[in-house]
Design an enzyme around this catalytic site. Sequence first.
Site, PDB file in Angstrom:
ATOM      1  N   TYR A  74      87.565  97.079  17.373  1.00 32.55           N
ATOM      2  CA  TYR A  74      88.777  96.900  17.989  1.00 32.55           C
ATOM      3  C   TYR A  74      88.439  97.183  19.624  1.00 32.55           C
ATOM      4  O   TYR A  74      88.969  96.662  20.594  1.00 32.55           O
ATOM      5  CB  TYR A  74      90.164  97.466  17.640  1.00 32.55           C
ATOM      6  CG  TYR A  74      91.213  96.923  18.245  1.00 32.55           C
ATOM      7  CD1 TYR A  74      92.011  96.043  17.770  1.00 32.55           C
ATOM      8  CD2 TYR A  74      91.675  97.663  19.482  1.00 32.55           C
ATOM      9  CE1 TYR A  74      93.184  95.345  18.646  1.00 32.55           C
ATOM     10  CE2 TYR A  74      92.748  97.070  20.303  1.00 32.55           C
ATOM     11  CZ  TYR A  74      93.367  96.030  19.774  1.00 32.55           C
ATOM     12  OH  TYR A  74      94.712  95.606  20.481  1.00 32.55           O
ATOM     13  N   PHE A 126      93.529  72.353  40.609  1.00 28.49           N
ATOM     14  CA  PHE A 126      93.352  72.280  39.210  1.00 28.49           C
ATOM     15  C   PHE A 126      94.815  72.406  38.448  1.00 28.49           C
ATOM     16  O   PHE A 126      95.483  73.290  38.544  1.00 28.49           O
ATOM     17  CB  PHE A 126      92.297  72.922  38.676  1.00 28.49           C
ATOM     18  CG  PHE A 126      91.852  72.332  37.110  1.00 28.49           C
ATOM     19  CD1 PHE A 126      91.225  71.359  36.732  1.00 28.49           C
ATOM     20  CD2 PHE A 126      92.464  73.148  36.126  1.00 28.49           C
ATOM     21  CE1 PHE A 126      91.297  70.928  35.422  1.00 28.49           C
ATOM     22  CE2 PHE A 126      92.176  72.734  34.880  1.00 28.49           C
ATOM     23  CZ  PHE A 126      91.497  71.526  34.615  1.00 28.49           C
ATOM     24  N   THR A 127      94.999  71.502  37.409  1.00 23.04           N
ATOM     25  CA  THR A 127      96.261  71.529  36.461  1.00 23.04           C
ATOM     26  C   THR A 127      96.446  73.039  36.092  1.00 23.04           C
ATOM     27  O   THR A 127      97.563  73.323  36.660  1.00 23.04           O
ATOM     28  CB  THR A 127      96.192  70.683  35.380  1.00 23.04           C
ATOM     29  OG1 THR A 127      94.934  71.299  34.579  1.00 23.04           O
ATOM     30  CG2 THR A 127      95.716  69.321  35.781  1.00 23.04           C
ATOM     31  N   ASP A 217      87.069  79.813  41.519  1.00 23.28           N
ATOM     32  CA  ASP A 217      87.041  79.472  40.323  1.00 23.28           C
ATOM     33  C   ASP A 217      85.643  79.085  39.918  1.00 23.28           C
ATOM     34  O   ASP A 217      85.153  78.097  40.292  1.00 23.28           O
ATOM     35  CB  ASP A 217      88.040  78.246  40.177  1.00 23.28           C
ATOM     36  CG  ASP A 217      88.219  77.567  38.870  1.00 23.28           C
ATOM     37  OD1 ASP A 217      87.095  77.906  37.934  1.00 23.28           O
ATOM     38  OD2 ASP A 217      88.858  76.880  38.456  1.00 23.28           O
ATOM     39  N   LYS A 260      82.567  75.870  29.951  1.00 19.32           N
ATOM     40  CA  LYS A 260      81.934  74.955  30.671  1.00 19.32           C
ATOM     41  C   LYS A 260      80.561  75.542  31.072  1.00 19.32           C
ATOM     42  O   LYS A 260      79.637  75.339  29.904  1.00 19.32           O
ATOM     43  CB  LYS A 260      82.501  74.500  31.707  1.00 19.32           C
ATOM     44  CG  LYS A 260      83.837  73.629  31.686  1.00 19.32           C
ATOM     45  CD  LYS A 260      85.016  74.616  31.392  1.00 19.32           C
ATOM     46  CE  LYS A 260      86.323  73.830  31.465  1.00 19.32           C
ATOM     47  NZ  LYS A 260      87.512  74.429  31.236  1.00 19.32           N
ATOM     48  N   ARG A 384      92.714  61.124  34.889  1.00 16.16           N
ATOM     49  CA  ARG A 384      92.825  62.237  35.799  1.00 16.16           C
ATOM     50  C   ARG A 384      93.586  61.651  37.152  1.00 16.16           C
ATOM     51  O   ARG A 384      92.797  60.919  37.970  1.00 16.16           O
ATOM     52  CB  ARG A 384      91.473  62.757  36.130  1.00 16.16           C
ATOM     53  CG  ARG A 384      90.966  63.517  35.188  1.00 16.16           C
ATOM     54  CD  ARG A 384      91.310  65.168  35.098  1.00 16.16           C
ATOM     55  NE  ARG A 384      92.474  65.533  34.678  1.00 16.16           N
ATOM     56  CZ  ARG A 384      92.937  66.529  33.913  1.00 16.16           C
ATOM     57  NH1 ARG A 384      91.795  67.479  33.639  1.00 16.16           N
ATOM     58  NH2 ARG A 384      93.871  66.894  33.336  1.00 16.16           N
ATOM     59  N   PHE A 451     100.209  65.676  31.014  1.00 18.37           N
ATOM     60  CA  PHE A 451      99.376  64.803  30.238  1.00 18.37           C
ATOM     61  C   PHE A 451      98.745  65.159  28.957  1.00 18.37           C
ATOM     62  O   PHE A 451      98.525  64.216  28.401  1.00 18.37           O
ATOM     63  CB  PHE A 451      98.166  64.768  31.349  1.00 18.37           C
ATOM     64  CG  PHE A 451      97.559  66.316  31.625  1.00 18.37           C
ATOM     65  CD1 PHE A 451      98.263  67.046  32.506  1.00 18.37           C
ATOM     66  CD2 PHE A 451      96.637  66.715  30.992  1.00 18.37           C
ATOM     67  CE1 PHE A 451      97.599  68.521  32.841  1.00 18.37           C
ATOM     68  CE2 PHE A 451      96.058  68.161  31.262  1.00 18.37           C
ATOM     69  CZ  PHE A 451      96.657  68.942  32.137  1.00 18.37           C
TER      70      PHE A 451
HETATM   71  N1  F0G Z   1      89.506  75.802  36.284  1.00 20.18           N
HETATM   72  C1  F0G Z   1      88.630  74.437  36.189  1.00 20.18           C
HETATM   73  C2  F0G Z   1      88.003  74.015  37.150  1.00 20.18           C
HETATM   74  C3  F0G Z   1      88.832  73.874  34.978  1.00 20.18           C
HETATM   75  O1  F0G Z   1      88.149  72.792  34.811  1.00 20.18           O
HETATM   76  C4  F0G Z   1      89.572  74.283  33.724  1.00 20.18           C
HETATM   77  C5  F0G Z   1      89.716  73.594  32.537  1.00 20.18           C
HETATM   78  C6  F0G Z   1      90.077  75.653  33.983  1.00 20.18           C
HETATM   79  C7  F0G Z   1      89.917  76.228  35.096  1.00 20.18           C
HETATM   80  C8  F0G Z   1      91.051  76.153  32.970  1.00 20.18           C
HETATM   81  O2  F0G Z   1      90.110  76.631  31.715  1.00 20.18           O
HETATM   82  O3  F0G Z   1      90.675  75.196  29.990  1.00 20.18           O
HETATM   83  O4  F0G Z   1      89.274  77.598  29.666  1.00 20.18           O
HETATM   84  O5  F0G Z   1      91.711  77.559  29.956  1.00 20.18           O
HETATM   85  N2  F0G Z   1      89.501  72.424  32.353  1.00 20.18           N
HETATM   86  C9  F0G Z   1      89.310  71.748  31.277  1.00 20.18           C
HETATM   87  C10 F0G Z   1      88.776  70.337  31.524  1.00 20.18           C
HETATM   88  C11 F0G Z   1      90.636  71.720  30.390  1.00 20.18           C
HETATM   89  O6  F0G Z   1      88.881  69.471  30.486  1.00 20.18           O
HETATM   90  O7  F0G Z   1      88.613  69.992  32.639  1.00 20.18           O
HETATM   91  P1  F0G Z   1      90.497  76.851  30.381  1.00 20.18           P
END
Ligand code: F0G
Length: 467
Positions: A74, A126-127, A217, A260, A384, A451
């Site tokens: 843990y 970014f979303t 990021d 990624k 997108r 989305f």
């Molecule tokens: N920042 C970027 C540039 C991303 O592309 C993503 C995720 C995140 C942050 C968030 O990270 O998913 O680990 O919580 N991108 C995915 C995509 C979902 O399909 O582009 P996460």
Amino acid sequence: MLGRRAWAEPWKVKMVEHLRMTTRGERERAIREAGFNTFLLPSELVYIDLLTDSGTSAMSDRQWAGLMMGDEAYAGSMNFYHLEAAVRKFYGYKHLIPTHQGRGAEHILSQLCIGSGQIVPGNMYFTTTKMHQELAGGTFADVIIDAAHDPASEHPFKGNCDLAKIERLIREFGAEKIAYLSLETNVNMAGGQPCSLENIKATCELCHRHGIKVFLDATRAVENAYFIQQREQGCARMSLAEILRAICDCTDGCTMSAKKDALVNIGGFLAVNDDELAERARNMVVVYEGLHTYGGLAGRDMEAMAIGIEESVQLDHMHARIGQVEYLGHKLIDAGVPIVRPIGGHGIFLDAKAFLPHVPREEFPAQALSAALYVDSGVRAMERGAVSAGRDKQTGKHLFPALELVRLTIPRRVYTQAHMDVTAESVISLYEDRQSIVGLRFTYEPKYLRFFQARFEPVRGERVLTN
Ligand code: F0G
């Protein structure tokens, strides 16, 4: 090594996962049941899955071996210390706070560093990043260069920040009203477009001069490093690891989705240099993710991540990874299909506005095109465009970003060039027959990150692809 001779992937296949082929009838039924949203398709009914490069990469035998070395204590797992050492070595930040994935780190950073009413400049949104900034009371302000919004511009560093836009924000609001600058490498929503090292340095220098912190990021920072090495004057002789450190060394910390670049199926982290901020983040991570030495991850996940980070900076890996994306992109360009130029790092982005000029923005051309692609060949892509952008916080109206794209995202080390050929063939045949694609309208619209779970129906008839 990267000369004119043919090149191949620097790995061979040890295990295979069978794919299921479907009939056109099955796919028509499946996309209707999924509300014409590729996120809602069962993956069993997908042939080639290009929805995302996130958590979909193939781990190496060394990473799988690392899973067996999981220390599932843990507190104080050995794997945490391995990960901490890898982050310090390759990213260079002093403090590591693991999180279950990228948005876990975004949540903590946003809550700790954004005050109500503050501005958060960033090079395109970014979303999830923007959502967390807004939930913390902040407002995102786009400071990416104008060329990023033009799919046809061949600018080699479309991810760059426009320094004049940052200066304008500082003049207009005052530096104290700016929470921090959020700097994304290989900007996802722009089409996987890199920033130059020169621009990263100048951006950080400008912000620091005004006492504004810069958080990276770092999700696709190694892919960005590859483009810097290939394109930027004076960087050709630097290794990817050296470029990565040069990027990180200008900034105050980073959020990271390790799903990624770092070649794992789950995981992320927040890393910062400031002792006090790290202390506050460690205190917060126990509330939302888990103890500060695991942050919602199993020990084995942290081990696989530590190994993945080291593999991600190998030049032959990155050359094959981006080389495969370029292979698909050139096939489409040669056939006249409109895509975002230059070809980006993690996928091909179809320009849905140019692809489907007969479908108005209000009928979500990118959403319709990704549904039609699935029906045609079982290839799953992602919208997108306006659906991803959501609604304006103040007016409640749909946001229509300049870019209306379909992303064909390539997982790392998963598909062969033959899968790219099949994908290209399907996109090209849809392009030749584009008049048979029908626009969509909402039947269900969720409040947050719509989305992911939205549902649609064709504006006419029952089918999105009428041929
Ligand atoms: N920042 C970027 C540039 C991303 O592309 C993503 C995720 C995140 C942050 C968030 O990270 O998913 O680990 O919580 N991108 C995915 C995509 C979902 O399909 O582009 P996460």
